[in-house]
Structures are given as C-alpha cells and as structure tokens.
Write an enzyme that holds these catalytic residues in place. Structure first.
Site, PDB file in Angstrom:
ATOM      1  N   ASP A  54       0.837  -1.199   0.000  1.00  0.00           N
ATOM      2  CA  ASP A  54       0.000   0.000   0.000  1.00  0.00           C
ATOM      3  C   ASP A  54       0.870   1.246   0.000  1.00  0.00           C
ATOM      4  O   ASP A  54       1.793   1.370   0.806  1.00  0.00           O
ATOM      5  CB  ASP A  54      -0.911   0.027   1.231  1.00  0.00           C
ATOM      6  CG  ASP A  54      -1.674   1.332   1.320  1.00  0.00           C
ATOM      7  OD1 ASP A  54      -2.590   1.542   0.489  1.00  0.00           O
ATOM      8  OD2 ASP A  54      -1.346   2.160   2.185  1.00  0.00           O
ATOM      9  N   TYR A  59       2.774  10.148   0.724  1.00  0.00           N
ATOM     10  CA  TYR A  59       3.917   9.611   1.445  1.00  0.00           C
ATOM     11  C   TYR A  59       5.215  10.096   0.794  1.00  0.00           C
ATOM     12  O   TYR A  59       5.653   9.589  -0.239  1.00  0.00           O
ATOM     13  CB  TYR A  59       3.885   8.086   1.470  1.00  0.00           C
ATOM     14  CG  TYR A  59       2.637   7.480   2.081  1.00  0.00           C
ATOM     15  CD1 TYR A  59       1.812   8.204   2.931  1.00  0.00           C
ATOM     16  CD2 TYR A  59       2.278   6.162   1.797  1.00  0.00           C
ATOM     17  CE1 TYR A  59       0.673   7.644   3.487  1.00  0.00           C
ATOM     18  CE2 TYR A  59       1.147   5.591   2.363  1.00  0.00           C
ATOM     19  CZ  TYR A  59       0.343   6.345   3.196  1.00  0.00           C
ATOM     20  OH  TYR A  59      -0.791   5.781   3.735  1.00  0.00           O
ATOM     21  N   LYS A  85      -3.668   5.977  -3.695  1.00  0.00           N
ATOM     22  CA  LYS A  85      -4.745   6.861  -3.237  1.00  0.00           C
ATOM     23  C   LYS A  85      -4.866   8.098  -4.118  1.00  0.00           C
ATOM     24  O   LYS A  85      -3.929   8.451  -4.846  1.00  0.00           O
ATOM     25  CB  LYS A  85      -4.488   7.258  -1.779  1.00  0.00           C
ATOM     26  CG  LYS A  85      -4.320   6.027  -0.865  1.00  0.00           C
ATOM     27  CD  LYS A  85      -3.974   6.388   0.541  1.00  0.00           C
ATOM     28  CE  LYS A  85      -3.750   5.133   1.363  1.00  0.00           C
ATOM     29  NZ  LYS A  85      -2.435   4.500   1.082  1.00  0.00           N
TER      30      LYS A  85
END
Length: 338
Positions: A54, A59, A85
C-alpha cells in the site's frame, strides 16, 4: 496464522496477504531512510511471501510511490496486489519552496488537495507514472476525515463523493482498477461513505485495534453485510501497542494519555501471564475480524520488518483472548484468532 496467508478481499476478485507492506516510512516520514534500506525491506517482505503493498502520493510527496515502483518493477505484475490513493495532486516545485513536514528529504513536489473529477483522473495517471507500473488494483480516496481536514471535513467529504468518487467509479467500470474506497483515520467517515456509495473497501488507520473497538458497533457489521473489505493501518495506535506503556509512548501520534497508558499496562500483564508479546497480540487481533483481510504495517529497518513477521506468527493460546475479555480489556463481541 502466517503473514503470507492469502485472504479474499471482500466481494472483489482479489486476494491479499494477511500482512501488508505499508510504505509511509519509505516516504521518509519524520526521518530519512536510504534507498538501499527501502529496497531491502521490500525485497525481504517479498521473500517472506508478502504480496500486498500500500502506498500513496502523500507519502514523501511521491517518494514512496517512486520507491515502491522501483522495487516491484520487475516482479510478475499478476503476483502482487497494489493500492494507492487519490485526493491530492503533486505539482513540481523548488525544494526550498516546499514545507515537507512531517516528511524529510522528500520528492520535489508540492501537494495540493484536489477532489474534482478531472483532478482525480490526473492524480490516478500521475501515480501510475511514478510507479511505472501498468495498473494499481485498489484505489482509496485519501484523508477526507476530521483528523486531517478539521472543520472543513463536511464540505470536503461532499466534494470527494461528488468528484473523486465519480472518477473512481468510471475507472472501476473501465477495468482500470478492481476495488475503490476510502482511506481515513475515523471509522465514522468510512461508515458514512458506505451508507452513501457502493464502496468496495476501506483503509482504516488506528480505529480497530486492541485498544479501540467502537467500529464494531455499526461500521464493521455493515462491512460484513455489504462485502466491503477493511485494511487496517496504524494497528499499533501509532506506537504504544508496539512499545508498550513506557515513558514517551505514542498514541495517535501524540504522547499517550494516562488512561491509555493504564489500559496498556493491564493488557501487558495478561501478555506476561501467557508469554505473548504485546505487538504479536496487536497484529493478530486485527486480522481475526472477517471483514479485515490485511494489516498494513510500515517499518523503518529490515530488522523491524523481520520482527513484525515473527510476531505475526507467534503462537497465542485461545485462553489469552478469553482472559482479555473476562477482565474487560477486550470487547466480548470482538472476533479473536482461532
């Protein structure tokens, strides 16, 4: 229970490993991780049979996606499941102009929230470019919660359901992604999304753990009814369930309050009675719920990763769970490993 156990991903035609590799640390959150360590962790996870990874544009301002793609690029694409995402777009900028906090030495992109249909489509394509992989399997709408957006959350949620969601539905209909959902820090937001939309899955950070089971009231039962999968991140409540109730222990990214410290001390006492490491209990508890196919954990070193993998397989007697329930430290209706 083993980390490489394959679990059905809700109603979707996917299987994920019970242990998932979370990539926030390789985005250099709080402090830097070098390229060699980042790759070594992903290769170690792969060698241990981990096949769910993931990541997210947030990030490291894209750094985690870049590193994840680099480490997985030459693997057989059908052998692993990847989630990322939407909800933010990354715009190139001079490093000197970027506020990277809490990331360190991240990628040179400015983050901008964008919940529009067009912005979501662009963000989705940009993620695939950074990953340099032909597809992602799962896509979450990221951080439309009170924790991240504060008083703006109700309007942000509406924008995301009108913009991001329609874009992801279109991508799902086209077969560009198999599962779509929401990734947030609050089960209540997930519950509302599930009531409003045809959601396949969620990434829920820290709200279903050994310390917190309020999501059993309404949200997780509805997930079971609807066949929605819940990936749990932050299953250590950002630290204290890994470190124990020691001085400086973190709970939800802040110093743990006295009541949480006391509850963890009581859980640790039961752990000591059964010779069960607290982190092993925290890891295994989460994936015992039938709606939770995977626990996505992030680590900073190969040694931390190896320790997590060992904890995931540590034998825990059924009496341990019964004792936690008998002493009121765990809800009676919480599913436990068998």
């Amino acid at each position: 229970m083993t980390p490489d156990t394959k679990n059905k991903f809700g109603r979707v035609d996917l299987e994920v490993t019970a242990f998932g590799f979370g990539t926030a640390p390789i985005g250099n959150i709080f402090r830097e991780i070098d390229e060699q360590t980042s790759d070594a962790m992903i290769q170690t996870a792969w060698d241990a049979g981990i096949r769910y990874f993931d990541t997210a544009p947030m990030y490291g301002h894209g750094l985690a996606e870049l590193r994840t793609g680099q480490s997985l690029r030459w693997k057989n694409r059908d052998d692993f499941v990847l989630s990322s995402k939407v909800g933010r777009r990354l715009v190139p900028a001079k490093r000197a102009d970027i506020d990277f906090a809490p990331w360190t030495n991240a990628a040179p992109f400015q983050m901008e929230f964008d919940y529009t249909y067009d912005g979501t489509m662009r963000a989705f394509e940009d993620s695939l470019q950074r990953l340099a992989l032909e597809r992602m399997d799962i896509c979450f709408i990221h951080d439309i919660d009170v924790f991240t957006r504060g008083d703006e959350q109700p309007e942000v949620f509406k924008q995301a359901m009108d913009g991001c969601w329609k874009a992801l539905e279109s991508l799902r209909d086209q077969g560009m992604v198999k599962a779509i959902g929401v990734g947030v820090n609050e089960w209540e937001v997930c519950h509302e999304a599930l009531k409003q939309r045809d959601v396949d899955c969620f990434l829920l950070a820290g709200r279903y753990t050994l310390l917190e089971q309020d999501s059993l009231n309404e949200f997780l039962p509805l997930c079971e009814e609807r066949g929605a999968a819940v990936v749990v991140g932050g299953g250590f409540n950002s630290g204290i369930l890994a470190t124990g109730a020691k001085e400086g222990a973190k709970y939800n990214y802040a110093p743990a309050p006295a009541d949480i410290m006391e509850k963890v001390r009581k859980i640790e006492a039961v752990c000591a009675d059964y010779d069960v490491p607290l982190p092993a209990a925290a890891l295994q508890f989460v994936v015992a719920h039938p709606a939770v196919p995977s626990f996505a954990a992030g680590t900073r070193t190969v040694e931390q990763l190896a320790q997590n993998l060992d904890w995931f397989s540590h034998p825990i007697p059924t009496e341990f769970w019964s004792d936690l329930k008998f002493t009121g430290l765990l809800r009676d209706d919480a599913p436990t490993p068998v």
